[in-house]
Design a protein around this motif. Structure first.
Motif, PDB file in Angstrom:
ATOM      1  N   PRO A 112       0.807  -1.226   0.000  1.00 17.06           N
ATOM      2  CA  PRO A 112       0.000   0.000   0.000  1.00 17.06           C
ATOM      3  C   PRO A 112       0.843   1.281   0.000  1.00 17.06           C
ATOM      4  O   PRO A 112       0.495   2.240  -0.681  1.00 17.06           O
ATOM      5  N   ALA A 113       1.946   1.279   0.707  1.00 16.04           N
ATOM      6  CA  ALA A 113       2.799   2.471   0.726  1.00 16.04           C
ATOM      7  C   ALA A 113       3.378   2.750  -0.658  1.00 16.04           C
ATOM      8  O   ALA A 113       3.524   3.904  -1.055  1.00 16.04           O
ATOM      9  N   ASP A 114       3.710   1.680  -1.404  1.00 16.77           N
ATOM     10  CA  ASP A 114       4.236   1.855  -2.759  1.00 16.77           C
ATOM     11  C   ASP A 114       3.176   2.429  -3.693  1.00 16.77           C
ATOM     12  O   ASP A 114       3.495   3.160  -4.627  1.00 16.77           O
ATOM     13  N   LEU A 115       1.913   2.088  -3.454  1.00 18.56           N
ATOM     14  CA  LEU A 115       0.839   2.556  -4.329  1.00 18.56           C
ATOM     15  C   LEU A 115       0.628   4.060  -4.240  1.00 18.56           C
ATOM     16  O   LEU A 115       0.060   4.651  -5.150  1.00 18.56           O
ATOM     17  N   THR A 116       1.108   4.688  -3.179  1.00 17.56           N
ATOM     18  CA  THR A 116       0.979   6.140  -3.096  1.00 17.56           C
ATOM     19  C   THR A 116       1.832   6.822  -4.158  1.00 17.56           C
ATOM     20  O   THR A 116       1.569   7.956  -4.523  1.00 17.56           O
ATOM     21  N   ARG A 117       2.849   6.110  -4.663  1.00 14.07           N
ATOM     22  CA  ARG A 117       3.711   6.654  -5.721  1.00 14.07           C
ATOM     23  C   ARG A 117       3.256   6.225  -7.108  1.00 14.07           C
ATOM     24  O   ARG A 117       3.852   6.622  -8.101  1.00 14.07           O
ATOM     25  N   ALA A 118       2.229   5.390  -7.178  1.00 15.18           N
ATOM     26  CA  ALA A 118       1.792   4.824  -8.449  1.00 15.18           C
ATOM     27  C   ALA A 118       0.689   5.657  -9.092  1.00 15.18           C
ATOM     28  O   ALA A 118      -0.053   6.360  -8.412  1.00 15.18           O
ATOM     29  N   ARG A 119       0.608   5.543 -10.402  1.00 10.35           N
ATOM     30  CA  ARG A 119      -0.548   6.058 -11.135  1.00 10.35           C
ATOM     31  C   ARG A 119      -1.466   4.875 -11.348  1.00 10.35           C
ATOM     32  O   ARG A 119      -1.031   3.836 -11.828  1.00 10.35           O
ATOM     33  N   ILE A 120      -2.717   5.018 -10.994  1.00  7.98           N
ATOM     34  CA  ILE A 120      -3.664   3.904 -11.055  1.00  7.98           C
ATOM     35  C   ILE A 120      -4.795   4.252 -12.020  1.00  7.98           C
ATOM     36  O   ILE A 120      -5.351   5.343 -11.981  1.00  7.98           O
ATOM     37  N   CYS A 121      -5.095   3.295 -12.882  1.00 13.15           N
ATOM     38  CA  CYS A 121      -6.166   3.465 -13.854  1.00 13.15           C
ATOM     39  C   CYS A 121      -7.064   2.234 -13.825  1.00 13.15           C
ATOM     40  O   CYS A 121      -6.591   1.112 -13.650  1.00 13.15           O
TER      41      CYS A 121
ATOM     42  N   ILE B 169      -1.032  -5.461 -12.368  1.00 13.46           N
ATOM     43  CA  ILE B 169      -2.465  -5.727 -12.361  1.00 13.46           C
ATOM     44  C   ILE B 169      -2.858  -5.908 -10.905  1.00 13.46           C
ATOM     45  O   ILE B 169      -2.388  -6.818 -10.237  1.00 13.46           O
ATOM     46  N   LEU B 170      -3.701  -5.040 -10.391  1.00  8.89           N
ATOM     47  CA  LEU B 170      -4.096  -5.082  -8.985  1.00  8.89           C
ATOM     48  C   LEU B 170      -5.389  -5.848  -8.757  1.00  8.89           C
ATOM     49  O   LEU B 170      -5.543  -6.524  -7.736  1.00  8.89           O
ATOM     50  N   GLU B 171      -6.303  -5.717  -9.696  1.00 11.21           N
ATOM     51  CA  GLU B 171      -7.609  -6.342  -9.510  1.00 11.21           C
ATOM     52  C   GLU B 171      -8.321  -6.390 -10.850  1.00 11.21           C
ATOM     53  O   GLU B 171      -8.121  -5.526 -11.705  1.00 11.21           O
ATOM     54  N   VAL B 172      -9.153  -7.410 -11.032  1.00 12.00           N
ATOM     55  CA  VAL B 172      -9.943  -7.552 -12.249  1.00 12.00           C
ATOM     56  C   VAL B 172     -11.367  -7.950 -11.857  1.00 12.00           C
ATOM     57  O   VAL B 172     -11.561  -8.819 -11.017  1.00 12.00           O
ATOM     58  N   ILE B 173     -12.326  -7.293 -12.485  1.00  8.32           N
ATOM     59  CA  ILE B 173     -13.720  -7.708 -12.387  1.00  8.32           C
ATOM     60  C   ILE B 173     -14.120  -8.146 -13.792  1.00  8.32           C
ATOM     61  O   ILE B 173     -13.927  -7.392 -14.762  1.00  8.32           O
ATOM     62  N   ARG B 174     -14.635  -9.348 -13.919  1.00 10.58           N
ATOM     63  CA  ARG B 174     -15.078  -9.881 -15.219  1.00 10.58           C
ATOM     64  C   ARG B 174     -16.363 -10.660 -14.964  1.00 10.58           C
ATOM     65  O   ARG B 174     -16.339 -11.770 -14.470  1.00 10.58           O
ATOM     66  N   GLU B 175     -17.494 -10.021 -15.278  1.00  6.40           N
ATOM     67  CA  GLU B 175     -18.773 -10.638 -14.961  1.00  6.40           C
ATOM     68  C   GLU B 175     -19.809 -10.312 -16.019  1.00  6.40           C
ATOM     69  O   GLU B 175     -19.711  -9.302 -16.706  1.00  6.40           O
ATOM     70  N   GLN B 176     -20.810 -11.180 -16.097  1.00  2.61           N
ATOM     71  CA  GLN B 176     -21.979 -10.931 -16.929  1.00  2.61           C
ATOM     72  C   GLN B 176     -23.055 -10.359 -16.018  1.00  2.61           C
ATOM     73  O   GLN B 176     -23.695 -11.090 -15.265  1.00  2.61           O
TER      74      GLN B 176
ATOM     75  N   TYR C 284      -9.813   2.372  -4.818  1.00  2.42           N
ATOM     76  CA  TYR C 284      -8.659   3.025  -5.457  1.00  2.42           C
ATOM     77  C   TYR C 284      -9.039   4.482  -5.731  1.00  2.42           C
ATOM     78  O   TYR C 284      -9.248   4.877  -6.883  1.00  2.42           O
ATOM     79  N   PRO C 285      -9.132   5.303  -4.691  1.00  9.53           N
ATOM     80  CA  PRO C 285      -9.688   6.660  -4.843  1.00  9.53           C
ATOM     81  C   PRO C 285      -8.872   7.590  -5.734  1.00  9.53           C
ATOM     82  O   PRO C 285      -9.428   8.554  -6.265  1.00  9.53           O
ATOM     83  N   THR C 286      -7.587   7.330  -5.918  1.00 17.21           N
ATOM     84  CA  THR C 286      -6.782   8.210  -6.764  1.00 17.21           C
ATOM     85  C   THR C 286      -6.785   7.774  -8.224  1.00 17.21           C
ATOM     86  O   THR C 286      -6.138   8.405  -9.062  1.00 17.21           O
ATOM     87  N   SER C 287      -7.524   6.717  -8.536  1.00 14.34           N
ATOM     88  CA  SER C 287      -7.510   6.171  -9.898  1.00 14.34           C
ATOM     89  C   SER C 287      -8.315   7.028 -10.867  1.00 14.34           C
ATOM     90  O   SER C 287      -9.189   7.799 -10.478  1.00 14.34           O
TER      91      SER C 287
ATOM     92  N   ALA D  73     -13.443  -4.820 -15.832  1.00 15.69           N
ATOM     93  CA  ALA D  73     -12.684  -3.686 -15.307  1.00 15.69           C
ATOM     94  C   ALA D  73     -11.338  -4.230 -14.838  1.00 15.69           C
ATOM     95  O   ALA D  73     -11.282  -5.208 -14.096  1.00 15.69           O
ATOM     96  N   VAL D  74     -10.258  -3.618 -15.312  1.00 20.06           N
ATOM     97  CA  VAL D  74      -8.900  -4.017 -14.935  1.00 20.06           C
ATOM     98  C   VAL D  74      -8.250  -2.837 -14.224  1.00 20.06           C
ATOM     99  O   VAL D  74      -8.150  -1.746 -14.792  1.00 20.06           O
ATOM    100  N   VAL D  75      -7.819  -3.058 -12.984  1.00 21.14           N
ATOM    101  CA  VAL D  75      -7.136  -2.010 -12.225  1.00 21.14           C
ATOM    102  C   VAL D  75      -5.646  -2.194 -12.444  1.00 21.14           C
ATOM    103  O   VAL D  75      -5.077  -3.249 -12.153  1.00 21.14           O
ATOM    104  N   LEU D  76      -5.025  -1.157 -12.952  1.00 25.41           N
ATOM    105  CA  LEU D  76      -3.621  -1.195 -13.355  1.00 25.41           C
ATOM    106  C   LEU D  76      -2.867  -0.093 -12.623  1.00 25.41           C
ATOM    107  O   LEU D  76      -3.307   1.059 -12.609  1.00 25.41           O
ATOM    108  N   ALA D  77      -1.755  -0.452 -11.985  1.00 28.40           N
ATOM    109  CA  ALA D  77      -0.910   0.549 -11.317  1.00 28.40           C
ATOM    110  C   ALA D  77       0.394   0.659 -12.082  1.00 28.40           C
ATOM    111  O   ALA D  77       1.037  -0.347 -12.374  1.00 28.40           O
ATOM    112  N   GLN D  78       0.771   1.865 -12.417  1.00 29.20           N
ATOM    113  CA  GLN D  78       2.037   2.104 -13.107  1.00 29.20           C
ATOM    114  C   GLN D  78       3.035   2.676 -12.114  1.00 29.20           C
ATOM    115  O   GLN D  78       2.775   3.677 -11.444  1.00 29.20           O
ATOM    116  N   MET D  79       4.180   1.984 -12.026  1.00 29.74           N
ATOM    117  CA  MET D  79       5.279   2.447 -11.178  1.00 29.74           C
ATOM    118  C   MET D  79       6.521   2.421 -12.051  1.00 29.74           C
ATOM    119  O   MET D  79       7.040   1.356 -12.371  1.00 29.74           O
ATOM    120  N   GLY D  80       6.957   3.591 -12.479  1.00 28.91           N
ATOM    121  CA  GLY D  80       8.044   3.648 -13.445  1.00 28.91           C
ATOM    122  C   GLY D  80       7.566   3.053 -14.756  1.00 28.91           C
ATOM    123  O   GLY D  80       6.498   3.388 -15.247  1.00 28.91           O
TER     124      GLY D  80
END
Length: 186
Positions: free
Chosen positions: A49-58, A88-95, A112-115, A76-83
């Motif tokens: 979690p501390a590393d995610l404060t430096r990440a860009r999340i989409c 891949i942090l989380e995926v939702i795949r549902e009908q 992921y409030p900063t996403s 929905a695919v949650v992706l964090a970019q660090m450098g």
């Protein structure tokens, strides 16, 4: 893959270095779903979690047209970019019905409030993006027509995967097998 493409496209290099934590080989996924990821050392512990404060999340989103079609999933695919690395942090795949999927997206944004959220959308899908916006989620609709076909949009993602820049949690989550199967089979 579309949600992943949209998420990766929205993230631009920011220069922060990512920390990679190793996982014992016995804890990794079986090679049938993850051989490409194992080959490049892409199965790893998720960022702390501390590393995610430096990440860009989409949150990359791909909307299904219907909740009844066997092959059509909302994703929905949650992706964090660090450098240069993407986790891949989380995926939702549902009908699901659109309203229920929108509720899941709002909950995901809460985790992921900063996403930022984005999706490639055809002209016929613009109503789905507006429906999500009406629920209070800001989402950028990227023109699918201007970005090219799915294969063309997937080329940079494939290059990043082949270069070992896309990291997937080594420990199984409920979405891991389906995600790796979809990505490796695209």
């Amino acid at each position: 893959v579309v949600g992943f493409e949209a998420g990766r496209r929205a993230l631009r290099p920011v220069g922060a270095a990512g920390d990679q934590h190793g996982i014992a080989e016995a804890d990794k996924l079986p090679p049938d779903f993850s051989s490409a990821f194992l080959r490049h050392g892409q199965l790893c512990s998720p960022p702390q979690p501390a590393d995610l404060t430096r990440a860009r999340i989409c949150i990359g989103i791909d909307l299904a047209y219907t909740s009844k079609t066997y092959a059509d999933y909302s994703v929905a695919v949650v992706l964090a970019q660090m450098g240069s690395e993407h986790f891949i942090l989380e995926v939702i795949r549902e009908q699901l019905e659109a309203r229920l999927f929108r509720d899941k997206l709002i909950a995901l944004k809460g985790r992921y409030p900063t996403s930022t959220a984005c999706a490639y959308v055809a002209a016929t899908e613009q109503g789905g993006v507006e429906f999500i916006r009406d629920g209070g989620l800001r989402i950028s609709g990227l023109s699918a027509a201007k970005a090219g076909d799915k294969f063309t949009r997937a080329l940079p993602v494939a290059a990043a995967c082949n270069s070992g820049l896309v990291k997937v949690p080594a420990e199984r989550a409920d979405w891991t097998d389906a995600f790796l199967s979809e990505v490796c089979g695209f």
